[in-house]
Scaffold this active site. Structure first.
Site, PDB file in Angstrom:
ATOM      1  N   LEU A 192      35.584  41.488  39.519  1.00 36.92           N
ATOM      2  CA  LEU A 192      35.310  40.955  38.188  1.00 36.92           C
ATOM      3  C   LEU A 192      36.504  41.293  37.304  1.00 36.92           C
ATOM      4  CD1 LEU A 192      31.639  41.634  36.964  1.00 36.92           C
ATOM      5  CD2 LEU A 192      32.852  39.461  36.967  1.00 36.92           C
ATOM      6  N   ASP A 193      36.956  40.345  36.481  1.00 36.70           N
ATOM      7  CA  ASP A 193      38.065  40.607  35.574  1.00 36.70           C
ATOM      8  C   ASP A 193      37.763  41.813  34.687  1.00 36.70           C
ATOM      9  OD1 ASP A 193      39.346  38.380  36.577  1.00 36.70           O
ATOM     10  OD2 ASP A 193      38.675  37.064  34.948  1.00 36.70           O
ATOM     11  N   VAL A 194      38.814  42.497  34.255  1.00 34.99           N
ATOM     12  CA  VAL A 194      38.657  43.636  33.350  1.00 34.99           C
ATOM     13  C   VAL A 194      37.887  43.225  32.098  1.00 34.99           C
ATOM     14  CG1 VAL A 194      39.884  45.277  31.880  1.00 34.99           C
ATOM     15  CG2 VAL A 194      40.737  44.797  34.181  1.00 34.99           C
ATOM     16  N   ALA A 206      35.739  40.905  31.798  1.00 31.33           N
ATOM     17  CA  ALA A 206      34.400  40.386  32.101  1.00 31.33           C
ATOM     18  C   ALA A 206      33.418  41.530  32.306  1.00 31.33           C
ATOM     19  CB  ALA A 206      34.449  39.512  33.348  1.00 31.33           C
TER      20      ALA A 206
END
Length: 339
Positions: free
Chosen positions: A39-41, A43
């Protein structure tokens, strides 16, 4: 070593790798821990963690469907595709509420995406986001994904934003989806909020939220753990005898008795996965079985050469292996040390 799943809710502002490190610190550095899909930072949301032997099943979760809720800001494009990036273009046109809702149908189905430059994909062994941060040009190949569902949840005309829900396949980049949605609406866009709400069987309603490793103990995590077999509930299972288990443990191909074992498999015969992955030969004798759910009667060959692309084998109630069944032979893909 205990082996299980943890349904973790990742907050904004922390990387997936950092969260894994936090959990390892709680469980002990000797414990193997892995996550099922970055998961993106920026997100937040569901990040399933595999502990111990469960790490051998991570690919099954990576391949699972995922659901997201995300908010798009129209009229602006950033280099990263989210709010953390630098603005690189603007456009005056903002779509209407009707347009924001109606565009969804254009994206449902098989779609081709070009992953964002700010991604964890590797280019010649280097993470794409590292090259992008250095100002280097990043070229990534298009990939095929599937959008199973996409709908607009809310449109805010004043703030030029729209929130969407999507159910999608592995490899889908929501930042790219948001940009493509905006372009289709003759505008520009970037993600200002992104939340992953489900990965396979793991949902946000019962997720563990970790703010600080000092607040959570090993006992707490183990109490919240999910059995390793939980993600296999929709996959065919065979019970191994002592001799069959011994063969599988030593990496040998294992034969199953079809007259006996097919009757056990037939309990699952009417699940969609079984129908899609089964090849049946012509036989003189058939097993007549009624599906309790539909009341329909099926005639199936008893002396069948059965092929199933994915199933698991259980021994004395425990997961022993996952693999494929090719005619009369089980070929293990992963063998588990849980006995």
């Amino acid at each position: 070593m205990n082996s299980y799943w943890l349904n973790i809710y990742k907050p904004r502002g922390i990387s997936s790798a950092k969260l894994v490190s936090m959990v390892k610190k709680i469980l002990g550095k000797e414990v193997k821990v892995g996550h099922a899909g970055t998961l993106d930072v920026e997100a937040e949301g569901i990040l399933p963690l595999a502990v111990g032997e469960a790490t051998k099943l991570i690919q099954l979760l990576i391949d699972a469907k995922k659901t997201y809720i995300f908010t798009v800001k129209f009229g602006t494009k950033t280099d990263s595709g989210d709010y953390a990036g630098t603005v690189i273009a603007t456009k005056d046109y903002i779509p209407s509420q009707e347009e924001a809702y109606n565009v969804c149908s254009k994206f449902i189905g098989n779609v081709t995406q070009i992953p964002p430059a700010f991604s964890a994909l590797k280019v010649n062994g280097v993470r794409a986001y590292k090259l992008a941060r250095e100002g280097k040009e990043v070229e990534l190949k298009p990939r095929n994904i599937t959008i199973y569902n996409l709908k607009c949840l809310n449109f805010d005309e004043k703030n030029a934003t729209a929130s969407y829900y999507t159910e999608c396949s592995k490899g889908t980049y929501i930042r790219t989806l948001a940009e493509d949605l905006a372009l289709s609406l003759q505008s520009l866009g970037f993600v200002i909020e992104l939340r992953r709400t489900q990965v396979g069987i793991f949902k946000e309603e019962n997720a563990i939220r970790i703010k600080s490793p000092d607040e959570i103990t090993k006992n707490f995590l183990e109490e919240k753990s999910i059995k390793i077999e939980a993600i296999l509930d929709d996959i065919l299972v065979l019970d191994a005898t002592d001799s069959q288990a011994q063969q599988i443990k030593y990496g040998q191909k294992c034969l199953f008795n079809y007259e006996e074992d097919f009757r056990r498999l037939s309990k699952f015969a009417y699940r969609e996965e079984f129908e899609e992955n089964t090849e049946r030969s012509t036989a003189a004798y058939t097993l007549v079985r009624e599906d309790a759910n539909t009341g329909l009667t099926y005639k199936l060959p008893l002396e069948v050469e059965l092929s199933v692309s994915l199933l698991w084998v259980r021994y004395k109630g425990n997961l022993l292996a996952i693999g494929s069944l090719n005619k009369s032979c089980f070929n293990s893909l992963r063998v588990f040390n849980l006995l």
